[in-house]
Design a protein around this motif. Structure first.
Motif, PDB file in Angstrom:
ATOM      1  N   ASN A 248       0.841  -1.202   0.000  1.00 44.17           N
ATOM      2  CA  ASN A 248       0.000   0.000   0.000  1.00 44.17           C
ATOM      3  C   ASN A 248       0.877   1.253   0.000  1.00 44.17           C
ATOM      4  OD1 ASN A 248       0.567   0.740   2.843  1.00 44.17           O
ATOM      5  ND2 ASN A 248      -0.505  -1.175   3.259  1.00 44.17           N
ATOM      6  N   LYS A 249       0.247   2.398  -0.234  1.00 43.82           N
ATOM      7  CA  LYS A 249       0.990   3.643  -0.417  1.00 43.82           C
ATOM      8  C   LYS A 249       1.712   4.051   0.869  1.00 43.82           C
ATOM      9  CE  LYS A 249       0.628   8.236  -2.416  1.00 43.82           C
ATOM     10  NZ  LYS A 249       1.196   8.938  -1.282  1.00 43.82           N
ATOM     11  N   SER A 275      -5.225   0.305  -4.784  1.00 45.11           N
ATOM     12  CA  SER A 275      -5.374   1.065  -6.033  1.00 45.11           C
ATOM     13  C   SER A 275      -4.411   2.244  -6.092  1.00 45.11           C
ATOM     14  CB  SER A 275      -6.820   1.581  -6.161  1.00 45.11           C
ATOM     15  OG  SER A 275      -7.666   0.497  -6.420  1.00 45.11           O
ATOM     16  N   ASP A 276      -4.133   2.866  -4.927  1.00 45.24           N
ATOM     17  CA  ASP A 276      -3.242   4.036  -4.967  1.00 45.24           C
ATOM     18  C   ASP A 276      -1.796   3.648  -5.282  1.00 45.24           C
ATOM     19  OD1 ASP A 276      -2.727   2.937  -2.483  1.00 45.24           O
ATOM     20  OD2 ASP A 276      -3.453   4.653  -1.319  1.00 45.24           O
ATOM     21  N   SER A 280      -0.398   4.306  -9.437  1.00 48.89           N
ATOM     22  CA  SER A 280       0.544   5.399  -9.139  1.00 48.89           C
ATOM     23  C   SER A 280       1.562   5.579 -10.262  1.00 48.89           C
ATOM     24  CB  SER A 280       1.291   5.099  -7.840  1.00 48.89           C
ATOM     25  OG  SER A 280       2.205   4.032  -8.065  1.00 48.89           O
TER      26      SER A 280
END
Ligand code: CP
Length: 307
Positions: A248-249, A275-276, A280
């Protein structure tokens, strides 16, 4: 023309590093063709190819179809559902009947590991493995390595972490073979239950802590959790998997270095990758898909030259 050392593409295991370089050089040329207004070349005119899919596919099937069309081949599609396979016809009978109609090349996806090798021993046509069970997915590994080469200049010496469901992944095995042949350092990372025993014998490092794997690598190739191949439960829940092994981000921001993010697709968004991250600027997931067409054109063209 530089020639491959093989008559079929059954797995990366059977290719030499020189074969892989020849495929990449040919894919460079086809990628240039694909960016022209007229994207079609006559290289495989009068060659007939059957796309034989016994398992579901979106990317690989469409990518092969597009590659074949760009090369001006005649193509036939076969999927097991809706065919006489449902009436009990064997793989060999099915293929021999198709070949009787004068087909030159077979692109094949099958749930059984070794099905393309079996076919190659019994028929004359060139066979291209488009994924066989949990064994190999050679064109995926080629397009993955080609995409790393495109973004980082070379594969040699790069640190690549393959993260996720290694146990059930044909992409993992083909990537390990391909990256090692090209001189990359390879690590596999994920929960211990999803990493096969003795995988170190393939010359890879093993890490059970995904954060440490990310801190180590230049490239993270994140793999899908293959629930359809898991006959027993390998981890308590998808939520727990995402919490301990998902990318994850926040995790990437904490690590604070540029890592090239890859995924062969299809993605379980929010499980192995959020999704991030998938969307990205560090993600090259759609570049991988784009490169798949050029790689498959190169493989089809070079194998047709062996006939
Ligand atoms: N990467 C890949 O093999 O995707 P498909 O299953 O959609 O072909």
């Amino acid at each position: 023309m530089n020639a491959l050392s093989v008559n079929h593409l059954l797995g990366i295991k059977y290719l030499t590093p020189e074969d892989i370089e020849i495929i990449f050089e040919s894919a460079d040329e086809f990628k240039e063709v694909l960016n022209r207004p007229i994207k079609k070349v006559p290289s495989l005119r009068d060659t007939t190819i059957v796309n034989l899919f016994y398992e579901n596919s979106t990317r690989t099937r469409i990518s092969f179809e597009l590659a074949e069309k760009r090369l001006s081949a005649d193509i036939i599609h076969f999927s097991a559902s809706g065919s006489s396979v449902k009436k009990g016809e064997t793989l060999l009978d099915t293929v021999n009947n198709i070949l009787a109609m004068k087909v030159d090349m077979v692109v094949m996806r099958h749930p059984s590991a070794g099905a393309p090798v079996f076919l190659s021993k019994h028929i004359d046509a060139s066979i291209i493995n488009a994924g066989d069970g949990t064994h190999e997915h050679p064109t995926q590994a080629l397009l993955d390595a080609f995409s790393i080469r495109e973004k980082l200049g070379t594969v040699k010496g790069k640190k690549v972490a393959i993260i996720g469901d290694i146990r059930h992944s044909r992409v993992a095995l083909s990537n390990i073979f391909c990256l090692k042949k090209l001189g990359a350092e390879v690590m596999v990372a994920g929960p211990p239950t999803l990493i096969p025993m003795f995988i170190e014998s393939l010359g890879v490092q093993v890490e059970y802590n995904v954060r440490k794997a990310l801190e180590w690598c230049d490239v993270a190739n994140v793999l899908r959790i293959q629930l359809e191949r898991q006959e027993i439960q390998y981890f308590p829940s998808l939520r727990e998997y995402a919490m301990y092994f998902g990318i994850n981000k926040k995790l990437l921001d904490d690590i604070g270095k540029e890592i090239l993010i890859m995924h062969p697709g299809p993605i379980n968004r929010g499980v192995e990758i959020t999704s991030d991250v998938a969307d990205s600027k560090y993600s090259i997931i759609l570049d991988q898909v784009e490169n798949g067409v050029a790689i498959r054109m190169a493989v089809l063209y070079l194998l047709s030259g062996r006939r």
